[in-house]
Design an enzyme around this catalytic site. Structure first.
Site, PDB file in Angstrom:
ATOM      1  N   GLU A 183       0.860  -1.198   0.000  1.00 19.86           N
ATOM      2  CA  GLU A 183       0.000   0.000   0.000  1.00 19.86           C
ATOM      3  C   GLU A 183       0.891   1.241   0.000  1.00 19.86           C
ATOM      4  O   GLU A 183       1.760   1.353   0.861  1.00 19.86           O
ATOM      5  CB  GLU A 183      -0.862   0.045   1.269  1.00 19.86           C
ATOM      6  CG  GLU A 183      -1.774  -1.149   1.446  1.00 19.86           C
ATOM      7  CD  GLU A 183      -2.375  -1.232   2.862  1.00 19.86           C
ATOM      8  OE1 GLU A 183      -1.994  -0.414   3.728  1.00 19.86           O
ATOM      9  OE2 GLU A 183      -3.211  -2.121   3.077  1.00 19.86           O
TER      10      GLU A 183
ATOM     11  N   LYS B  15       2.488   4.548   0.970  1.00 20.28           N
ATOM     12  CA  LYS B  15       2.491   5.158   2.307  1.00 20.28           C
ATOM     13  C   LYS B  15       2.383   6.669   2.172  1.00 20.28           C
ATOM     14  O   LYS B  15       3.311   7.332   1.716  1.00 20.28           O
ATOM     15  CB  LYS B  15       3.768   4.796   3.055  1.00 20.28           C
ATOM     16  CG  LYS B  15       3.786   5.312   4.479  1.00 20.28           C
ATOM     17  CD  LYS B  15       4.987   4.787   5.232  1.00 20.28           C
ATOM     18  CE  LYS B  15       4.941   5.140   6.707  1.00 20.28           C
ATOM     19  NZ  LYS B  15       5.021   6.564   6.969  1.00 20.28           N
TER      20      LYS B  15
ATOM     21  N   ASP C  37       2.053  10.309   3.810  1.00 19.35           N
ATOM     22  CA  ASP C  37       2.400  10.949   5.073  1.00 19.35           C
ATOM     23  C   ASP C  37       1.307  11.947   5.438  1.00 19.35           C
ATOM     24  O   ASP C  37       1.388  13.123   5.134  1.00 19.35           O
ATOM     25  CB  ASP C  37       3.761  11.631   4.941  1.00 19.35           C
ATOM     26  CG  ASP C  37       4.335  11.977   6.298  1.00 19.35           C
ATOM     27  OD1 ASP C  37       3.866  11.416   7.300  1.00 19.35           O
ATOM     28  OD2 ASP C  37       5.250  12.807   6.353  1.00 19.35           O
TER      29      ASP C  37
ATOM     30  N   TYR D  50      -7.131   1.671   5.895  1.00 21.90           N
ATOM     31  CA  TYR D  50      -6.215   0.556   5.658  1.00 21.90           C
ATOM     32  C   TYR D  50      -6.073  -0.455   6.781  1.00 21.90           C
ATOM     33  O   TYR D  50      -5.544  -1.531   6.569  1.00 21.90           O
ATOM     34  CB  TYR D  50      -4.827   1.060   5.255  1.00 21.90           C
ATOM     35  CG  TYR D  50      -4.214   2.107   6.177  1.00 21.90           C
ATOM     36  CD1 TYR D  50      -3.883   1.800   7.491  1.00 21.90           C
ATOM     37  CD2 TYR D  50      -3.951   3.399   5.718  1.00 21.90           C
ATOM     38  CE1 TYR D  50      -3.318   2.753   8.321  1.00 21.90           C
ATOM     39  CE2 TYR D  50      -3.382   4.354   6.540  1.00 21.90           C
ATOM     40  CZ  TYR D  50      -3.069   4.027   7.848  1.00 21.90           C
ATOM     41  OH  TYR D  50      -2.522   4.967   8.671  1.00 21.90           O
TER      42      TYR D  50
ATOM     43  N   LYS E  96      10.896   2.766   2.464  1.00 19.66           N
ATOM     44  CA  LYS E  96      10.919   4.191   2.117  1.00 19.66           C
ATOM     45  C   LYS E  96      11.617   4.433   0.782  1.00 19.66           C
ATOM     46  O   LYS E  96      12.568   3.732   0.437  1.00 19.66           O
ATOM     47  CB  LYS E  96      11.662   4.969   3.216  1.00 19.66           C
ATOM     48  CG  LYS E  96      10.972   4.954   4.575  1.00 19.66           C
ATOM     49  CD  LYS E  96       9.765   5.860   4.562  1.00 19.66           C
ATOM     50  CE  LYS E  96       9.217   6.123   5.944  1.00 19.66           C
ATOM     51  NZ  LYS E  96       9.944   7.129   6.695  1.00 19.66           N
TER      52      LYS E  96
ATOM     53  N   CYS F 135      21.665  46.931   3.063  1.00 22.16           N
ATOM     54  CA  CYS F 135      20.307  46.465   2.798  1.00 22.16           C
ATOM     55  C   CYS F 135      19.973  46.721   1.327  1.00 22.16           C
ATOM     56  O   CYS F 135      20.104  47.855   0.850  1.00 22.16           O
ATOM     57  CB  CYS F 135      19.324  47.208   3.698  1.00 22.16           C
ATOM     58  SG  CYS F 135      17.601  46.882   3.286  1.00 22.16           S
TER      59      CYS F 135
ATOM     60  N   CYS G 178      16.849  49.515   1.273  1.00 15.23           N
ATOM     61  CA  CYS G 178      16.977  50.925   1.668  1.00 15.23           C
ATOM     62  C   CYS G 178      18.413  51.413   1.645  1.00 15.23           C
ATOM     63  O   CYS G 178      18.662  52.606   1.819  1.00 15.23           O
ATOM     64  CB  CYS G 178      16.367  51.152   3.049  1.00 15.23           C
ATOM     65  SG  CYS G 178      17.364  50.485   4.382  1.00 15.23           S
TER      66      CYS G 178
ATOM     67  N   CYS H 162      19.517  44.706   8.565  1.00 14.29           N
ATOM     68  CA  CYS H 162      19.480  46.064   8.052  1.00 14.29           C
ATOM     69  C   CYS H 162      19.325  47.003   9.241  1.00 14.29           C
ATOM     70  O   CYS H 162      18.502  46.772  10.123  1.00 14.29           O
ATOM     71  CB  CYS H 162      18.291  46.204   7.105  1.00 14.29           C
ATOM     72  SG  CYS H 162      17.780  47.901   6.817  1.00 14.29           S
TER      73      CYS H 162
ATOM     74  N   CYS I 235      13.413  51.875   6.494  1.00  8.54           N
ATOM     75  CA  CYS I 235      13.518  50.849   5.466  1.00  8.54           C
ATOM     76  C   CYS I 235      12.112  50.410   5.049  1.00  8.54           C
ATOM     77  O   CYS I 235      11.363  49.873   5.860  1.00  8.54           O
ATOM     78  CB  CYS I 235      14.315  49.656   5.988  1.00  8.54           C
ATOM     79  SG  CYS I 235      14.342  48.267   4.832  1.00  8.54           S
TER      80      CYS I 235
HETATM   81  S1  IVH Z   1      -0.450   0.535   9.004  1.00  9.27           S
HETATM   82  C1  IVH Z   1       0.495  -1.128  13.157  1.00  9.27           C
HETATM   83  N1  IVH Z   1      -0.741   1.333   6.531  1.00  9.27           N
HETATM   84  O1  IVH Z   1       2.491   5.343   8.667  1.00  9.27           O
HETATM   85  C2  IVH Z   1       0.617  -0.579  11.789  1.00  9.27           C
HETATM   86  N2  IVH Z   1       0.188   2.870   8.089  1.00  9.27           N
HETATM   87  O2  IVH Z   1       4.923   4.880  10.178  1.00  9.27           O
HETATM   88  C3  IVH Z   1      -0.058   0.724  11.677  1.00  9.27           C
HETATM   89  N3  IVH Z   1       0.672   5.067   7.162  1.00  9.27           N
HETATM   90  O3  IVH Z   1       1.093   5.819  11.847  1.00  9.27           O
HETATM   91  C4  IVH Z   1       0.100   1.444  10.427  1.00  9.27           C
HETATM   92  N4  IVH Z   1      -0.001   4.639   5.122  1.00  9.27           N
HETATM   93  O4  IVH Z   1       0.133   7.152   9.867  1.00  9.27           O
HETATM   94  C5  IVH Z   1      -0.318   1.665   7.762  1.00  9.27           C
HETATM   95  N5  IVH Z   1      -1.089   1.911   4.326  1.00  9.27           N
HETATM   96  C6  IVH Z   1      -0.680   2.239   5.540  1.00  9.27           C
HETATM   97  C7  IVH Z   1      -0.175   3.516   5.847  1.00  9.27           C
HETATM   98  C8  IVH Z   1       0.250   3.786   7.138  1.00  9.27           C
HETATM   99  C9  IVH Z   1       0.502   5.544   5.922  1.00  9.27           C
HETATM  100  C10 IVH Z   1       1.239   5.831   8.285  1.00  9.27           C
HETATM  101  C11 IVH Z   1       0.406   5.806   9.541  1.00  9.27           C
HETATM  102  C12 IVH Z   1       1.288   5.217  10.606  1.00  9.27           C
HETATM  103  C13 IVH Z   1       2.642   5.495  10.049  1.00  9.27           C
HETATM  104  C14 IVH Z   1       3.652   4.534  10.580  1.00  9.27           C
END
Ligand code: IVH
Length: 686
Positions: free
Chosen positions: A122, A124, A126, A233, A321, A415, A418, A433, A439
């Protein structure tokens, strides 16, 4: 920095203490204030250093060690919700070796020899993870992750999101907790920031902060206006089993009405996962949202149950990552921005380049030393990196591509706006400045600050408008803002304005003619006087007239007003100096008085002050307190309306003597100030 292997025990202990405080501060900036001060990479480096020192000196691991917490504690303002199943985080893999290592660990744990490991991959995102609880198919409550054990109740805010089903479609268990990620798409994020900027409101550093800041609004009506998305998820608490595989669970989520990331795939084995990682990586820049990797989860839920957790992460999942998004481009120029306090900030003007799906033409260069460290020269080819943030960093210069004759960058000595001299005091990284109010750049930034959210908070008077009005001579100083209503007809005729918007602006300005003292002080934009210090000053001096008078007196070093200013807890010498300098400048006084004539500045009131014996009293604590900390004692006194200062003077009403009270006790006796013991103090405050 000293290598961990070379640290003495004492150095290690001191550094662990410092790291605990620093990491906690950054956790708060990130999770509670949604305003991170450092990049993820720098933050990770702090945590790694902490972990490395702890590994070498296990006996020194602190009770408040960052390794013992997942993230920040829940902020105040929302009710707390305890997660019956903790919301944990994920271990990371950075390359195929790390990923294979994860697969081997799983096989070893389950005793599988070399059986294929079916997984689900899946993307990921942020964003911020969220827990949604449904009882008999109805949404009953939602919470943020918080520290993983306890989050905030954001039910009312979640109810404003179209992506959160009120009712689950079809069959649902008696109790089911669904977890997912709330996020903002790149396009929604850019549009929100543009709107925020136009309205003179805070802009967010990246989509994650924008999503978190939008969801954690105390007023759900604000959340309702924010474009938040959700991918579901994971499973939290459940009254019954609803699937046997993770892929089957995702199917259930879809059937109930949730959006599951459409790129999620069932993968037959580790090789398929590695290919998936490549494929998603190739699509990354073109996706409508930022992702920083792919989460791989063992598909078989019975295996997941056996694998369980270690520390703060599951054994059955890993986040693989991606490397930070980078691109190379040419540094075309260095622009110098002049801030409110005159700080000269260099900004890189770049040949526009696409970094991870975002077109970038500017990058921060921080300060003079950073340019020198990089040895960045105009014409150089530079490497840019974007780690979730919109403003990218220059991480390196390609020396081999340097044009012949490129000269080291000479930081301006004057500056650029000015022409006044720019001075960099010894020991400081920033050149400023010296033009002050002459200014135009500083004046403009001060005006913008003056009407900003924590200051006068004037709706409809955003950065752009201020700049235009200032350039056209409609506003020269802050007092002119309150004269704008007199020019309403003229404003209505301006391009982009009309009668209605001009009238609205007039009304917004009139509504702010009365202001609290703390806000007023903050709005002046005096260096080092942020929101917190403005509050301290307001509480100490009470009224505008008193504050002004005392500050005038405090200009005299050695005066009683000066030592009184220095005695305010939290106001150090550097801050006192900025204040005194501000009041020593006749033009600042003129501006202040002009404002005072146009406004009503309300006195600061001490909470509960009216009915307390301590109301308005000045209290000093000295010596070692036995039953409470200094901080606690101070908070107690302030709650009862007293002011707590550091030094004893004629104005002090009461000195509370802890053990071994020394010079302050003698001074109190000399001046005939009332004293009492800690026990008497406790009796007095009940
Ligand atoms: S599962 C116990 N699935 O990543 C496992 N987390 O670094 C719980 N996140 O706090 C997380 N996409 O905010 C899971 N497909 C995904 C995710 C995901 C983003 C984030 C989530 C979690 C953090 C962990």
């Amino acid at each position: 920095m000293i290598a961990v292997a070379a640290l003495t025990e004492a150095e290690a202990a001191a550094e662990l203490a410092a790291l605990a405080a620093e990491i906690a501060r950054h956790d708060r900036a990130y999770h509670e204030l949604d305003a991170p001060e450092i990049t993820d990479a720098v933050y990770d480096a702090l945590r790694r250093r902490n972990a490395a020192i702890e590994a070498r000196f296990p006996a020194l691991v602190r009770a408040d060690s960052p390794t013992r917490s997942v993230g920040a504690r829940a902020a105040t303002g929302f009710a707390k919700i305890v997660h019956r199943v903790p919301m944990l985080s994920l271990d990371n893999a950075f390359d195929v070796a790390d990923f294979n290592e994860f697969c081997d660990r799983v096989r070893r744990f389950l005793g599988l020899a070399d059986a294929a490991l079916a997984m689900v991959g899946e993307p990921k995102i942020d964003g911020l993870s969220i827990s949604l609880t449904y009882e008999h198919g109805r949404f009953v409550r939602g919470a943020t992750r918080g520290d993983g054990m306890e989050g905030e109740d954001v039910t009312r805010n979640l109810l404003t999101m179209a992506a959160v089903p009120r009712v689950l479609l079809g069959q649902a268990p008696a109790l089911i907790e669904i977890r997912g990620e709330v996020f903002m798409t790149k396009a929604d994020f850019l549009a929100l920031n543009a709107a925020q900027e136009a309205a003179g409101q805070k802009v967010f550093a990246n989509p994650r902060n924008a999503a978190a800041g939008s969801l954690r609004q105390l007023d759900p009506a604000v959340t309702a206006t924010r474009p938040l998305s959700l991918f579901a998820y994971a499973m939290g608490e459940a009254s019954e089993a609803v699937a046997t595989t993770h892929a089957g669970w995702l199917d259930r989520l879809r059937a109930w009405g949730f959006t599951v990331n459409p790129l999620s795939r069932q993968l037959a084995d580790a090789a398929a996962a590695a290919a998936f990682q490549q494929a998603i990586g190739a699509q990354r820049a073109g996706l409508p949202y930022d992702i920083d990797g792919v989460v791989y989860k063992i598909d078989d839920l019975a295996w997941q149950a056996r694998l369980g957790f270690v520390g703060r992460a599951p054994r059955w999942a890993i986040a693989w990552k991606f490397p930070a998004e980078q691109a190379t481009t040419v540094l075309e120029d260095v622009l110098i921005q002049v801030g409110r306090t005159g700080a000269l900030t260099p900004v890189a003007a770049l040949a526009p380049v696409n970094v991870g799906g975002v077109l970038v033409a500017r990058a921060s260069l921080h300060n003079q030393d950073e340019i020198a460290r990089l040895d960045a020269r105009i014409g150089d080819t530079v490497v840019l990196q974007r780690a979730g943030d919109v403003i990218p960093q220059i991480v390196a210069v390609r020396l081999e591509q340097r044009p012949v004759g490129a000269q080291p960058y000479a930081f301006p000595t004057h500056c650029p706006v000015c022409g006044s001299a720019a001075l960099r005091p010894p020991g400081e990284v920033v050149a400023r400045c010296t033009g002050g109010l002459t200014c135009p750049a500083q004046t403009e930034e001060r005006l913008i600050h003056f009407v900003s959210r924590l200051a006068f908070d004037i709706e409809g008077l955003g950065d752009k408008t201020i700049r235009e009005f200032h350039a056209d001579g409609l506003i020269r100083g802050p007092a002119d803002i309150f004269r704008l209503p007199a020019n309403e007809a003229e404003i209505a005729k301006r391009e982009g304005w009309g009668e209605l918007s001009a009238r609205n602006l007039s009304q917004a300005i009139q509504a702010r003619r009365t202001i609290g003292l703390a806000r007023f002080i903050y709005s002046l934009g005096i260096r080092r006087i942020g929101e917190a210090n403005a509050k301290l000053l307001a509480r100490h001096y009470g009224s505008f007239a008193n504050w002004r008078a005392q500050m005038r007196l405090a200009v005299q070093i050695g005066s009683e007003a000066r030592s009184d200013l220095g005695s305010i807890l939290g106001i150090g010498e550097a801050i006192a100096e900025e204040l005194v300098e501000f009041f020593a400048e006749p033009r600042n006084l003129a501006t202040l008085d002009e404002l005072a004539a146009l406004l009503t500045v309300e006195d600061a009131v001490a909470p509960q002050a009216a009915d307390s014996a301590l109301a308005g009293k000045i209290v000093v604590f000295t010596g070692a307190l036995q039953t409470m900390t200094r901080q606690e004692a101070k908070a107690m006194a302030e709650k009862l309306g007293a002011r707590v200062t550091d030094s004893v003077s004629k104005k002090t009403d009461l000195v509370v003597l802890g053990e071994d009270a020394g010079s302050k006790a003698r001074k109190a006796a000399e001046l005939g100030v009332r004293t009492m013991t800690e026990t008497e103090w406790r009796e007095l405050v009940g």
